[in-house]
Design a protein around this motif. Structure first.
Motif: not given
Lengths: 255, 319
Positions: B274-292
């Protein structure tokens, strides 16, 4: 069908705050919870389903100190018949671990050996195939489907992009199991208590007959990844953050 | 000294990981020798030659797409050519082949490597462990040859240098057909009713959704936004959504205008899809999650609170 499943106890780090110890040789484990490696849980379930369908036995094997026994008890509660623990510290090196497991397995009766495809701590994905080679039996990794035939099995291997490939493999064989292959059953506390009557054998390294093994790979140091580019964080209560995000999306023309 | 690169190809096409492996090999500043094995592979060998000093073509119908046969061919070539390093992907194929080679030849192996650091004759590697939260450097035991499998997406094929090497064809190295492990065939992915690769907006859920009962919450958000619901691997493993909805290495690669990752930690297998998406928004309760670290915007909170709030706000905006 006699099946041996090799399992591993791992810290649950998916949502935990993970810090490296001062020594740089390990992570701080005191505040982490530990469970059976997710892939291994699917492997245990697969073995038990085979026993239920074709008869035979399920033996679970692990290497580690006494505190890892709860993953064995859990597997016994799921339906395994017997557990074996090799009493020693988990070696860092997969090659060393593979040698120990091979020494245990070769003294058992088996048609099939199952591993998890990888473990959630070190994601090496290497131990199972190494053990197969040491035992001199054919293997398939990343297996997401098994069909038992007469004297052989058909294994579906997960490839990239949703593609699978099928192999026909003669028994005895070793497979490493991918998540999603089945639905692992629920294990109750009372189930674990009842499983206490099932045999759990503890072997020393000398019982197993493995001398000292030169590791193939040695840890130099662990460290935290350098802080990279991070998202722009939107603060506030869920309602406030949602409102801000919605207006950002509108502003960008996405909504 | 040479660096071997095992070229992975499937159904007549070179896999991306083959170019990434070539890129990893080029960075070692040694002679890059690509190994292309299989049946009717001369076209593939020519494409690979562009980025290698030499291509060894082991053409043999007996290989028949069998990982065990590839292992035996590589075994013979390594014994003959004694390369310093053998590089291949930490892919499904690499996982089947590399550990077997290591034991057969008694050579040290490091898998799922994100960086290779040669130090004189020795090799040090970096691996990403504990869900991407820790990096670890390892030393490999001294040996004539080291086997390394690389993580997808870590060695960019964009910096490949052209080398236009020569092609060398070797005689069949496979003495016998493989008796105990036979390749039967491929099973193509099931084509479902929904094609997530065509969506402009993907609302994607991961483990953080907690329960199958909560899936409709995310579905409603997707519908409100005019998007489609997708997910990460665990959701398919649990049987909560069908495989056709899965984003990542073993699922689909998507490039929507907006990718909203809800309760997805951001394992590299997912990010690769999914890294090729124009815009990525993440919601996660772990502030250290690699998704951020791949998202442009992030909210640190429980998705079960954010999803209904966001659905409400989007409804208000859309009127």
């Amino acid at each position: 069908m006699d099946v041996i499943v090799c399992v591993r106890k791992v810290p649950d780090t998916a949502e935990a705050d993970v810090m490296v110890e001062k020594s740089g040789k390990d992570i701080e484990k005191s505040r982490l919870t530990f469970t059976i490696n997710e892939w291994d849980n699917y492997a245990v379930e697969e073995a038990i389903q085979m026993k239920e369908k074709y008869g035979g036995t399920v033996t679970v094997v692990t290497v580690g100190q006494k505190d890892v026994e709860d993953v064995l008890r859990r597997s016994l509660a799921m339906g395994a018949d017997k557990a074996i623990r090799v009493d020693m510290e988990d070696p860092d090196d997969a090659y060393t671990l593979a040698n120990i497991l091979c020494a245990v397995i070769k003294n058992q009766k088996y048609d099939l050996v199952l591993f998890g495809a990888q473990s959630g701590d070190f994601n090496r994905g290497v131990t199972g195939a190494m053990v197969a080679r040491m035992l001199g039996i054919p293997h398939a990794t990343m297996v997401n489907g098994i069909e038992v035939l007469d004297g052989s099995i058909k294994a579906s291997r997960e490839l990239e992009g949703g593609l699978n490939e099928i192999y026909e493999i003669k028994l005895p064989a070793l497979l490493t199991i991918q998540t999603g292959i089945n639905e692992p059953r629920y294990v109750s506390i009372s189930g674990i208590r009842k499983a206490r009557q099932k045999p759990l054998e503890v072997l020393t390294p000398s019982d197993v007959g493995v001398g000292s093994i030169e590791p193939m790979i040695v840890l130099d140091k662990m460290y935290m990844p350098p802080p990279g580019k991070l998202a722009e964080f939107i603060a506030g209560s869920p309602e406030e953050a949602a409102a801000k995000l919605a207006s950002i999306l509108k502003g960008k023309g996405v909504l | 000294m040479a660096v071997f690169v095992f070229i992975e190809h499937r159904e007549g096409k070179l896999m991306d990981i083959s170019f990434e492996s070539l890129s990893a090999a080029q960075k070692l500043n040694d002679t890059v020798v690509a190994v292309v094995a299989g049946e009717n592979v001369s076209d593939l060998a020519e494409k690979v030659a562009k980025y290698a000093d030499k291509v060894i073509v082991a053409e043999d119908p007996k290989i028949d797409t069998n990982n065990e046969a590839y292992t035996r061919v590589l075994n013979e070539l390594i014994k003959k050519e004694k390369p310093k390093v053998v590089i291949m992907g930490h892919s499904s194929m690499g996982m089947d082949i590399a550990p077997a080679l290591s034991v057969d030849l008694g050579l040290p192996i490091a898998t799922d490597v994100v960086k290779i650091n040669p130090e004189g004759g020795k090799i040090k590697v970096t691996r990403s462990i504990y869900n991407g939260k820790v990096l670890a450097d390892y030393n490999l035991k001294n040996a004539d040859t080291y086997i390394i499998t690389i993580r997808a997406g870590e060695f960019s094929a964009d910096d490949l240098k052209e080398k236009n090497g020569k092609i060398e064809i070797v005689d069949s190295l496979l003495k016998d057909e493989v008796a105990d492990k036979k390749f039967v065939g491929y099973v193509q992915p099931v084509v479902g009713a929904v094609d997530i690769t065509q969506a402009d907006i993907l609302v994607s859920v991961g483990r953080g959704i907690k329960d199958k009962e909560n899936i409709p919450l995310a579905e409603e958000l997707a519908k409100t936004m005019g998007g489609v619901l997708s997910c990460s691997r665990p959701i398919v493993d649990y049987g909560w959504l069908p495989k056709e909805r899965q984003v990542g290495t073993s699922g689909k690669t998507v490039k929507p205008k907006l990718y909203l990752a809800l309760g997805i930690s951001g394992a590299f297998q997912h990010v690769a899809g999914m890294k090729g998406a124009n815009m990525i928004v993440a919601v996660n309760k772990d502030p250290k999650a690699p998704i951020f670290s791949v998202a442009q915007y992030g909210i640190v909170d429980d998705i079960l609170k954010v999803i209904p709030a966001l659905t409400q706000k989007v409804k208000e905006i859309k009127g």
